[in-house]
Scaffold this active site. Sequence first.
Site, mmCIF file in Angstrom:
data_model
loop_
_atom_site.group_PDB
_atom_site.id
_atom_site.type_symbol
_atom_site.label_atom_id
_atom_site.label_comp_id
_atom_site.label_asym_id
_atom_site.label_seq_id
_atom_site.Cartn_x
_atom_site.Cartn_y
_atom_site.Cartn_z
ATOM 1 N N ASP A 36 0.849 -1.153 0.004
ATOM 2 C CA ASP A 36 -0.106 0.030 0.284
ATOM 3 C C ASP A 36 0.963 1.278 0.080
ATOM 4 O O ASP A 36 1.946 1.393 0.784
ATOM 5 C CB ASP A 36 -0.759 0.043 1.365
ATOM 6 C CG ASP A 36 -2.128 -0.922 1.154
ATOM 7 O OD1 ASP A 36 -2.297 -1.471 0.009
ATOM 8 O OD2 ASP A 36 -2.999 -0.880 2.166
ATOM 9 N N LYS A 93 -8.115 0.460 -5.389
ATOM 10 C CA LYS A 93 -9.291 0.025 -4.674
ATOM 11 C C LYS A 93 -10.596 0.523 -4.935
ATOM 12 O O LYS A 93 -10.592 1.847 -5.226
ATOM 13 C CB LYS A 93 -9.349 -0.023 -2.900
ATOM 14 C CG LYS A 93 -8.023 -0.760 -2.499
ATOM 15 C CD LYS A 93 -8.128 -0.714 -0.871
ATOM 16 C CE LYS A 93 -6.826 -1.117 -0.433
ATOM 17 N NZ LYS A 93 -6.997 -2.651 -0.452
ATOM 18 N N GLY A 165 -5.220 -2.945 8.789
ATOM 19 C CA GLY A 165 -4.879 -1.746 9.578
ATOM 20 C C GLY A 165 -4.853 -2.143 11.134
ATOM 21 O O GLY A 165 -4.812 -1.372 12.056
ATOM 22 N N ARG A 177 -5.757 -20.827 6.743
ATOM 23 C CA ARG A 177 -5.841 -21.953 7.116
ATOM 24 C C ARG A 177 -7.259 -22.701 6.751
ATOM 25 O O ARG A 177 -7.374 -23.967 6.395
ATOM 26 C CB ARG A 177 -5.631 -22.289 8.714
ATOM 27 C CG ARG A 177 -4.240 -22.087 9.294
ATOM 28 C CD ARG A 177 -4.121 -22.540 10.372
ATOM 29 N NE ARG A 177 -2.587 -22.499 11.093
ATOM 30 C CZ ARG A 177 -1.706 -23.511 10.870
ATOM 31 N NH1 ARG A 177 -1.871 -24.466 10.138
ATOM 32 N NH2 ARG A 177 -0.633 -23.327 11.449
ATOM 33 N N GLY A 226 -2.986 -7.328 8.530
ATOM 34 C CA GLY A 226 -2.252 -7.527 9.799
ATOM 35 C C GLY A 226 -0.862 -8.079 9.333
ATOM 36 O O GLY A 226 -0.091 -8.327 10.674
ATOM 37 N N GLY A 247 -0.138 -3.455 3.995
ATOM 38 C CA GLY A 247 -0.915 -2.350 3.963
ATOM 39 C C GLY A 247 -0.098 -1.306 4.915
ATOM 40 O O GLY A 247 0.895 -0.862 4.410
ATOM 41 N N SER A 248 -0.602 -1.195 6.230
ATOM 42 C CA SER A 248 0.012 -0.265 7.207
ATOM 43 C C SER A 248 1.313 -0.578 7.852
ATOM 44 O O SER A 248 1.962 0.192 8.300
ATOM 45 C CB SER A 248 -1.160 -0.026 8.135
ATOM 46 O OG SER A 248 -2.543 0.172 7.756
#
Length: 306
Positions: A36, A93, A165, A177, A226, A247-248
């Site tokens: 990102d 997005k 996030g 999984r 995450g 991302g973050s």
Amino acid sequence: MSKASKTAAADASITTGSARVKRGFADKLKGGVIMDVVTPEQAKIAEDAGASAVMALERVPADIRAQGGVSRMSDPDMIAGIIDAVEIPVMAKARIGHFVEAEVLEALGVDFIDESEVLSPADYKNHIDKFDFETPFVCGATNLGEALRRINEGAAMIRSKGEAGTGDVSNAVTHMRTIRAEINRLSNMAEDELYVAAKELAAPYELVVEVARNGKLPVTLFTAGGIATPADAAMMMHLGAEGVFVGSGIFKSGNPAQRAAAIVKATQNYQDPKVIADVSRGLGEAMVGINVDELPVSHRLAERGW
């Protein structure tokens, strides 16, 4: 359209925009990291670190979560600036079900459209008909049924959702999984049992049979949500991901350039703990995270979509 996308189209001997071409472009990203970015400068950092593609957006998921409100497609000027800044593919997005945002992104020349639960859904009953577009789509999924429904709509790539996030990889692990376990379950079924499985998964029978026979999805499977450390990325590859979205976790950390390069190396060398240990040294502070189990259900982005 980036040079990477033009090359993929030129190499294809069949119609541009066909399912085969779209899936083939996604295949070229396997083993890579998609990052990102919110500025051209960040996009260059990601490219220099070895990212296989970048996701252009105005706010990373951590900021979207913190600031709240309605999240929409990013400003076209911002997206165009990032497209001009890098040679690698650029994704952007659109809101779930917002086919006009997707049309705008295609007109801008992005290489991939993410119909994303990170943005506020525009339609709570219908996802975008992705066969209406020449640009390939990536969509999120928490389980196999959800993945197959998105593929049936034309998605060329699936990413296990995780919880964007947060910096908490636990949901990404759970969803990967779950998808892998459900694929393995289908592979061990007799053919007559697959009719029942298709009903249970609320997925097309033909796709269920294809997954059962091949032991994998018919499209590339990435992971997202995450992932904040090189070890996170490597673990997700061990669990069956064919690539990683971050991302973050990069640009909310203390040393974005070093962390970006470290996550790329860990993804590429996920079976070598020594490499992962080496690239994990001296990265500085990781992003400040949120434990997923502390989030109210209404604030969990992965719950969006059906």
